[in-house]
Write an enzyme that holds these catalytic residues in place. Structure first.
Site, PDB file in Angstrom:
ATOM      1  N   ASN A   9      -5.039   1.556  -2.903  1.00 50.63           N
ATOM      2  CA  ASN A   9      -5.697   0.282  -3.191  1.00 50.63           C
ATOM      3  C   ASN A   9      -5.520  -0.611  -1.968  1.00 50.63           C
ATOM      4  O   ASN A   9      -4.430  -1.125  -1.733  1.00 50.63           O
ATOM      5  CB  ASN A   9      -5.034  -0.344  -4.437  1.00 50.63           C
ATOM      6  CG  ASN A   9      -5.546  -1.742  -4.720  1.00 50.63           C
ATOM      7  OD1 ASN A   9      -6.524  -2.191  -4.121  1.00 50.63           O
ATOM      8  ND2 ASN A   9      -4.888  -2.441  -5.633  1.00 50.63           N
ATOM      9  N   LYS A  11      -6.836  -3.435  -1.357  1.00 55.95           N
ATOM     10  CA  LYS A  11      -6.928  -4.870  -1.676  1.00 55.95           C
ATOM     11  C   LYS A  11      -7.879  -5.561  -0.687  1.00 55.95           C
ATOM     12  O   LYS A  11      -8.839  -4.960  -0.245  1.00 55.95           O
ATOM     13  CB  LYS A  11      -5.533  -5.490  -1.711  1.00 55.95           C
ATOM     14  CG  LYS A  11      -4.602  -4.684  -2.620  1.00 55.95           C
ATOM     15  CD  LYS A  11      -3.330  -5.363  -2.973  1.00 55.95           C
ATOM     16  CE  LYS A  11      -2.499  -4.442  -3.868  1.00 55.95           C
ATOM     17  NZ  LYS A  11      -1.266  -5.042  -4.349  1.00 55.95           N
ATOM     18  N   HIS A  98      -6.450  -4.636 -12.618  1.00 57.17           N
ATOM     19  CA  HIS A  98      -5.277  -4.787 -11.747  1.00 57.17           C
ATOM     20  C   HIS A  98      -4.598  -6.119 -12.046  1.00 57.17           C
ATOM     21  O   HIS A  98      -5.270  -7.110 -12.359  1.00 57.17           O
ATOM     22  CB  HIS A  98      -5.707  -4.727 -10.275  1.00 57.17           C
ATOM     23  CG  HIS A  98      -4.531  -4.633  -9.346  1.00 57.17           C
ATOM     24  ND1 HIS A  98      -3.810  -5.744  -8.989  1.00 57.17           N
ATOM     25  CD2 HIS A  98      -3.936  -3.572  -8.761  1.00 57.17           C
ATOM     26  CE1 HIS A  98      -2.809  -5.356  -8.191  1.00 57.17           C
ATOM     27  NE2 HIS A  98      -2.872  -4.052  -8.042  1.00 57.17           N
ATOM     28  N   GLU A 100      -3.428  -8.335 -10.244  1.00 56.00           N
ATOM     29  CA  GLU A 100      -3.875  -9.479  -9.428  1.00 56.00           C
ATOM     30  C   GLU A 100      -5.159 -10.079 -10.003  1.00 56.00           C
ATOM     31  O   GLU A 100      -5.377 -11.289  -9.918  1.00 56.00           O
ATOM     32  CB  GLU A 100      -4.046  -9.037  -7.967  1.00 56.00           C
ATOM     33  CG  GLU A 100      -2.687  -8.839  -7.304  1.00 56.00           C
ATOM     34  CD  GLU A 100      -2.646  -7.810  -6.193  1.00 56.00           C
ATOM     35  OE1 GLU A 100      -3.706  -7.406  -5.694  1.00 56.00           O
ATOM     36  OE2 GLU A 100      -1.524  -7.397  -5.834  1.00 56.00           O
ATOM     37  N   GLU A 170       1.715  -0.221 -13.636  1.00 55.69           N
ATOM     38  CA  GLU A 170       2.136  -1.013 -12.474  1.00 55.69           C
ATOM     39  C   GLU A 170       2.937  -2.226 -12.938  1.00 55.69           C
ATOM     40  O   GLU A 170       2.355  -3.261 -13.298  1.00 55.69           O
ATOM     41  CB  GLU A 170       0.907  -1.501 -11.703  1.00 55.69           C
ATOM     42  CG  GLU A 170       0.071  -0.385 -11.117  1.00 55.69           C
ATOM     43  CD  GLU A 170      -0.677  -0.852  -9.880  1.00 55.69           C
ATOM     44  OE1 GLU A 170      -0.507  -0.222  -8.836  1.00 55.69           O
ATOM     45  OE2 GLU A 170      -1.387  -1.866  -9.935  1.00 55.69           O
ATOM     46  N   GLY A 176       4.072  -5.018  -4.385  1.00 51.26           N
ATOM     47  CA  GLY A 176       4.168  -5.740  -3.118  1.00 51.26           C
ATOM     48  C   GLY A 176       5.527  -6.383  -2.862  1.00 51.26           C
ATOM     49  O   GLY A 176       5.666  -7.230  -1.981  1.00 51.26           O
ATOM     50  N   SER A 212       5.123  -0.695  -5.014  1.00 51.24           N
ATOM     51  CA  SER A 212       6.023  -0.417  -3.896  1.00 51.24           C
ATOM     52  C   SER A 212       6.331   1.075  -3.698  1.00 51.24           C
ATOM     53  O   SER A 212       7.447   1.451  -3.341  1.00 51.24           O
ATOM     54  CB  SER A 212       7.321  -1.223  -4.035  1.00 51.24           C
ATOM     55  OG  SER A 212       7.040  -2.618  -3.982  1.00 51.24           O
TER      56      SER A 212
HETATM   57  P1  PGA Z   1       2.038  -2.019  -3.594  1.00 54.64           P
HETATM   58  O1  PGA Z   1       0.751  -2.319  -4.499  1.00 54.64           O
HETATM   59  O2  PGA Z   1       2.095  -0.518  -3.411  1.00 54.64           O
HETATM   60  O3  PGA Z   1       1.801  -2.751  -2.323  1.00 54.64           O
HETATM   61  O4  PGA Z   1       3.223  -2.509  -4.345  1.00 54.64           O
HETATM   62  C1  PGA Z   1       0.372  -1.483  -5.557  1.00 54.64           C
HETATM   63  C2  PGA Z   1      -0.848  -2.033  -6.230  1.00 54.64           C
HETATM   64  O5  PGA Z   1      -1.014  -3.253  -6.298  1.00 54.64           O
HETATM   65  O6  PGA Z   1      -1.692  -1.254  -6.710  1.00 54.64           O
END
Ligand code: PGA
Length: 254
Positions: A9, A11, A98, A100, A170, A176, A212
């Site tokens: 992803n 983003k 997601h 976010e 997640e 992140g 992460s």
């Molecule tokens: P990250 O993000 O691996 O940077 O923690 C995962 C995601 O948001 O799908």
């Protein structure tokens, strides 16, 4: 047998030129070339980089996905992107729900279910995200939260759509932050999700862990019985790291 999936992803990162470069590096890596029989590799660039990513991945086993779509095929929805157009471009997947988007666009489980249903109808495989916040984990309501997300999304999308989707667990606190769930925390959540899916015969859906993931922690995570791969954010922006994670998944799938 459950399909193993490693999805990146990206983003809101990469312009179209960056996307071409990154996909070229990914498709030429030995672990990605070895993957098709064992692991499905998906990359999800931002909308405006999709065309370049598709060209760079053309003729290879790497699938391209979007990070979101609208829940209708067309209409008066200014600024939105239709799943039928995404499918028509040649995309295979779309991430829906997601955290976010839940947080910044206030997407509800009901809307996420509708997006998944429309995406499926258009020929895309939805990657449906669920997960708890840190407060919810500390309040010991993780399974209530995830269970409710799955039930509401299933009620909205329909059981057959969920059966044809991929689920990504997640935990919001792991995204992140550099603080991935431990393999035990992730496995517990995945086993719970699988038991919820089992109620309507969807226990063979692939459940990815996200939050992460790196090439260092992937091996322990992928050794868990209910973890079928990963949704990778930060580490998917670096071809070497992403391809190493694919390599770890190949090993785990043997
Ligand atoms: P990250 O993000 O691996 O940077 O923690 C995962 C995601 O948001 O799908």
């Amino acid at each position: 047998m459950r399909t193993k999936v490693i999805a990146g992803n990206w983003k809101m990162n990469t312009n179209p030129e960056d996307a071409t470069e990154l996909v070229k590096k990914i498709v030429s890596s030995a672990s990605v070339q070895l993957a098709p029989s064992l692991v499905r590799v998906v990359v999800c660039p931002p909308y405006l980089s999709l065309a370049n990513a598709l060209i760079a991945a053309g003729g290879t086993s790497v699938s391209i996905g979007a990070q979101n779509c609208h829940h209708e095929e067309k209409g008066a929805y200014t600024g939105e992107v239709s799943p039928v157009v995404l499918a028509g471009m040649g995309l295979g997947y779309v991430i829906v729900g997601h955290s976010e988007r839940r947080r910044y666009q206030l997407e509800s489980n009901e809307i996420i279910g509708r997006k998944a249903a429309r995406a499926h109808e258009c020929g895309l495989t939805p990657i449906i995200c669920v997960g708890e916040t840190l407060d919810e984990r500390e309040d010991d309501i993780t399974t209530d939260v995830i269970g409710t997300q799955i039930r509401l999304i299933t009620a909205s999308a329909g059981e057959d759509v969920v059966k044809a989707s991929v689920i990504a667990y997640e935990p919001v606190w792991a995204i992140g932050t550099g603080r991935a769930a431990t393999p035990l925390q992730a496995q517990d959540a995945h086993a719970f999700i699988r038991s919820e899916l089992h109620i309507f015969g969807a226990q063979d859906v692939s459940i990815l862990y996200g939050g992460s993931v790196t090439d260092e922690n992937a091996s322990l995570l992928f050794s868990c019985p209910d973890i079928d791969g990963a949704l990778v954010g930060g580490a998917s922006l670096n071809a070497d790291s992403f391809c190493s994670i694919v390599g770890v998944a190949n090993e785990a799938a043997r």
